[in-house]
Design a protein around this motif. Structure first.
Motif, PDB file in Angstrom:
ATOM      1  N   HIS A 208       0.832  -1.211   0.000  1.00 15.17           N
ATOM      2  CA  HIS A 208       0.000   0.000   0.000  1.00 15.17           C
ATOM      3  C   HIS A 208       0.867   1.262   0.000  1.00 15.17           C
ATOM      4  CE1 HIS A 208      -2.948   2.991   1.176  1.00 15.17           C
ATOM      5  NE2 HIS A 208      -2.184   3.308   2.215  1.00 15.17           N
ATOM      6  N   SER A 209       1.857   1.302   0.855  1.00 11.30           N
ATOM      7  CA  SER A 209       2.680   2.505   0.990  1.00 11.30           C
ATOM      8  C   SER A 209       3.445   2.795  -0.291  1.00 11.30           C
ATOM      9  CB  SER A 209       3.648   2.355   2.165  1.00 11.30           C
ATOM     10  OG  SER A 209       2.943   2.110   3.364  1.00 11.30           O
ATOM     11  N   VAL A 212       1.140   4.164  -3.002  1.00 11.71           N
ATOM     12  CA  VAL A 212       0.820   5.578  -2.786  1.00 11.71           C
ATOM     13  C   VAL A 212       2.019   6.454  -3.136  1.00 11.71           C
ATOM     14  CG1 VAL A 212       0.235   7.299  -1.041  1.00 11.71           C
ATOM     15  CG2 VAL A 212      -0.931   5.091  -1.041  1.00 11.71           C
ATOM     16  N   GLN A 216       2.025   9.259  -6.118  1.00 13.18           N
ATOM     17  CA  GLN A 216       2.272  10.666  -5.797  1.00 13.18           C
ATOM     18  C   GLN A 216       3.506  11.187  -6.539  1.00 13.18           C
ATOM     19  OE1 GLN A 216       0.559  12.949  -3.730  1.00 13.18           O
ATOM     20  NE2 GLN A 216      -1.038  11.396  -3.993  1.00 13.18           N
ATOM     21  N   THR A 237       2.241  14.146   1.146  1.00 11.24           N
ATOM     22  CA  THR A 237       1.582  12.842   1.191  1.00 11.24           C
ATOM     23  C   THR A 237       2.602  11.707   1.223  1.00 11.24           C
ATOM     24  OG1 THR A 237      -0.305  13.740  -0.027  1.00 11.24           O
ATOM     25  CG2 THR A 237      -0.080  11.334   0.048  1.00 11.24           C
ATOM     26  N   THR A 241       2.927   9.104   4.296  1.00 15.96           N
ATOM     27  CA  THR A 241       2.764   7.669   4.026  1.00 15.96           C
ATOM     28  C   THR A 241       4.004   6.890   4.438  1.00 15.96           C
ATOM     29  OG1 THR A 241       1.307   8.168   2.151  1.00 15.96           O
ATOM     30  CG2 THR A 241       2.292   5.974   2.227  1.00 15.96           C
ATOM     31  N   ASP A 244       4.190   6.608   8.286  1.00 17.56           N
ATOM     32  CA  ASP A 244       3.249   5.616   8.809  1.00 17.56           C
ATOM     33  C   ASP A 244       3.731   4.192   8.530  1.00 17.56           C
ATOM     34  OD1 ASP A 244       1.644   7.639   9.687  1.00 17.56           O
ATOM     35  OD2 ASP A 244       0.285   7.587   7.949  1.00 17.56           O
ATOM     36  N   LEU A 274      -7.792   6.497   5.462  1.00 19.78           N
ATOM     37  CA  LEU A 274      -7.311   5.672   4.351  1.00 19.78           C
ATOM     38  C   LEU A 274      -7.951   6.135   3.035  1.00 19.78           C
ATOM     39  CD1 LEU A 274      -5.861   3.155   3.168  1.00 19.78           C
ATOM     40  CD2 LEU A 274      -7.890   1.828   3.794  1.00 19.78           C
ATOM     41  N   GLN A 277      -6.408   9.370   2.017  1.00 19.44           N
ATOM     42  CA  GLN A 277      -5.040   9.168   1.537  1.00 19.44           C
ATOM     43  C   GLN A 277      -5.048   8.646   0.106  1.00 19.44           C
ATOM     44  OE1 GLN A 277      -2.671   5.832   3.138  1.00 19.44           O
ATOM     45  NE2 GLN A 277      -1.149   7.366   3.750  1.00 19.44           N
ATOM     46  N   THR A 281      -3.866  10.454  -3.913  1.00 21.51           N
ATOM     47  CA  THR A 281      -3.033   9.899  -4.990  1.00 21.51           C
ATOM     48  C   THR A 281      -3.633  10.169  -6.362  1.00 21.51           C
ATOM     49  OG1 THR A 281      -4.155   7.743  -4.977  1.00 21.51           O
ATOM     50  CG2 THR A 281      -2.297   8.044  -3.459  1.00 21.51           C
ATOM     51  N   GLN A 309      -7.780  -1.654   2.502  1.00 18.27           N
ATOM     52  CA  GLN A 309      -6.484  -1.125   2.071  1.00 18.27           C
ATOM     53  C   GLN A 309      -5.954  -1.884   0.862  1.00 18.27           C
ATOM     54  OE1 GLN A 309      -2.954  -1.949   4.547  1.00 18.27           O
ATOM     55  NE2 GLN A 309      -2.658   0.291   4.656  1.00 18.27           N
ATOM     56  N   THR A 313      -5.529  -0.433  -2.947  1.00 18.22           N
ATOM     57  CA  THR A 313      -4.179  -0.470  -3.517  1.00 18.22           C
ATOM     58  C   THR A 313      -4.189  -1.188  -4.860  1.00 18.22           C
ATOM     59  OG1 THR A 313      -3.199  -0.465  -1.297  1.00 18.22           O
ATOM     60  CG2 THR A 313      -1.800  -1.182  -3.118  1.00 18.22           C
TER      61      THR A 313
END
Length: 397
Positions: A208-209, A212, A216, A237, A241, A244, A274, A277, A281, A309, A313
């Motif tokens: 997921h990270s 993102v 971005q 962002t 991300t 986290d 979520l 976030q 993107t 999530q 994604t």
């Protein structure tokens, strides 16, 4: 059949037999039995030497010696007391057949010995027939039979009790060993499950990270010449991300080191963050979230968050970026249902069997007592997950 015994126990039995023969040898030599009595004594000594190693052959030898003693007219000897030890071992160390033969030997041998002692004086064939049926001999026979049965039966019964006690101890040890193996197996299963759980969390966090961050970074590169402010938003962002993700990965690494602790349990507010976030993107999300509060367990809360999530994604990575993604959450007293639907991209097809994401979502839902399906019809890809409420048993399989 010879039974396997330790060397020390065999040496002890042989020593006991030698001492038995040496102690009774003087009285046997001084008696009227003579050489025949010495032979019977030595024979009983041999039977005693392997009474525990081979109860079957020891019992058979005792019968042979008893028959030889009666046929040869040898009067009862002190060596005959070895029969008690032999009967004991037949019940304590023999198999089922030998134990039964030992009991039969105690009963039949008592009758034969009582008849021999009551009616035979010296030569067993010299007693007058009319003397056999005289009343005093019958009374003597009855008393002898009762006494012999008591002693022979007691020897066999004590052996049977010893066998039962030994079997109970062995069974207890076997149960303890089985419990140890079971506990070890359960511990290994728990470790494997924990490893799989950490692997799923790591996959969700990293996938997921990175998705993102990539989205971005690509968006900022494309719009930096026409909208410089969007670059700052994208970098913010990306930074949030990454922080986290780093925090979650540190928690996972701590679990690997210490086998304790969990990731913070997501809340409804985390689910809203979520969605925000993912919107940042560039993904268009139409959400419909039922605000009715459903009492979900900690595992179900985490499963709901991770499934959402992973679905978003996958929509970002494989879906059509020009069409919106719909997210719907509906709840009732039985549980909560999550539906994520996105358009499929012809250049980045999604597959139910590809990667670990779909399998991880299904496994998470199953461990929480719910279900999860993921499939496409050629144009749209739909993920549907149902998780039971904490007080509901529906869906638990």
């Amino acid at each position: 059949m010879l039974r396997k015994r330790s060397i020390s126990r065999q040496v002890l039995d042989a020593t006991y037999a030698v001492v038995f023969v040496l102690l009774l040898l003087p009285s046997t030599l001084n008696g009227v039995a003579g050489t025949a009595g010495v032979g019977v004594l030595v024979g009983f000594g041999i039977a005693l030497a392997f009474r525990r190693r081979s109860p079957r052959w020891s019992l058979a030898l005792a019968w042979v010696l008893a028959v030889v003693q009666m046929v040869g007219g040898v009067l009862p000897l002190s060596a005959d007391t070895a029969i008690f030890a032999i009967l004991y071992c037949s019940a304590a160390y023999g198999d089922n057949l030998v134990r039964r033969l030992g009991l039969v030997s105690a009963v039949v041998g008592g009758v034969i010995a009582a008849l021999y002692l009551a009616y035979v004086d010296g030569d067993p064939f010299s007693a007058p027939r009319e003397e056999v049926i005289r009343e005093p001999r019958l009374v003597q026979f009855a008393f002898l039979l009762a006494g012999l049965w008591a002693m022979l039966g007691l020897s066999w019964a004590l052996g049977r009790l010893a066998y039962a006690r030994r079997t109970a101890i062995e069974s207890a040890h076997a149960r303890e060993l089985a419990e140890v193996h079971q506990a070890r197996a359960e511990h290994e299963v728990a470790i494997e499950q924990e490893r799989n759980r950490i692997a799923r969390d790591m996959h969700d966090i990293v996938a997921h990270s990175l998705a993102v961050v990539i989205a971005q970074a690509d968006g900022a590169r494309y719009v930096r010449t026409v909208d410089p402010a969007a670059v700052d938003t994208a970098l913010t962002t990306i930074s949030g991300t990454a922080r986290d993700a780093l925090s979650d990965v540190r928690v996972l690494l701590g679990q690997l080191r210490h086998s304790q602790g969990d990731l913070p349990n997501p809340t409804p507010g985390d689910l809203e963050r979520l969605l925000d976030q993912m919107r940042a993107t560039g993904l268009t999300i139409d959400s419909s979230v039922d605000t009715t509060e459903v009492p979900l367990g900690a595992g179900a809360h985490l499963a709901l968050y991770r499934i959402a999530q992973e679905s978003l994604t996958n929509a970002l990575r494989h879906g059509d970026p020009h069409k919106p993604v719909t997210v719907a959450i509906e709840s009732d007293s039985a549980g909560i249902e999550l539906t994520v639907r996105n358009s499929m991209s012809s250049t980045r097809p999604m597959s139910e069997s590809g990667g670990h994401g779909v399998a991880g979502m299904k496994e998470r839902a199953g461990l929480s007592g719910g279900t999860c399906t993921a499939s496409g019809d050629g144009s749209t890809w739909t993920v549907t997950a149902w998780l039971p409420a904490a007080t509901s048993t529906k869906g638990i399989g």
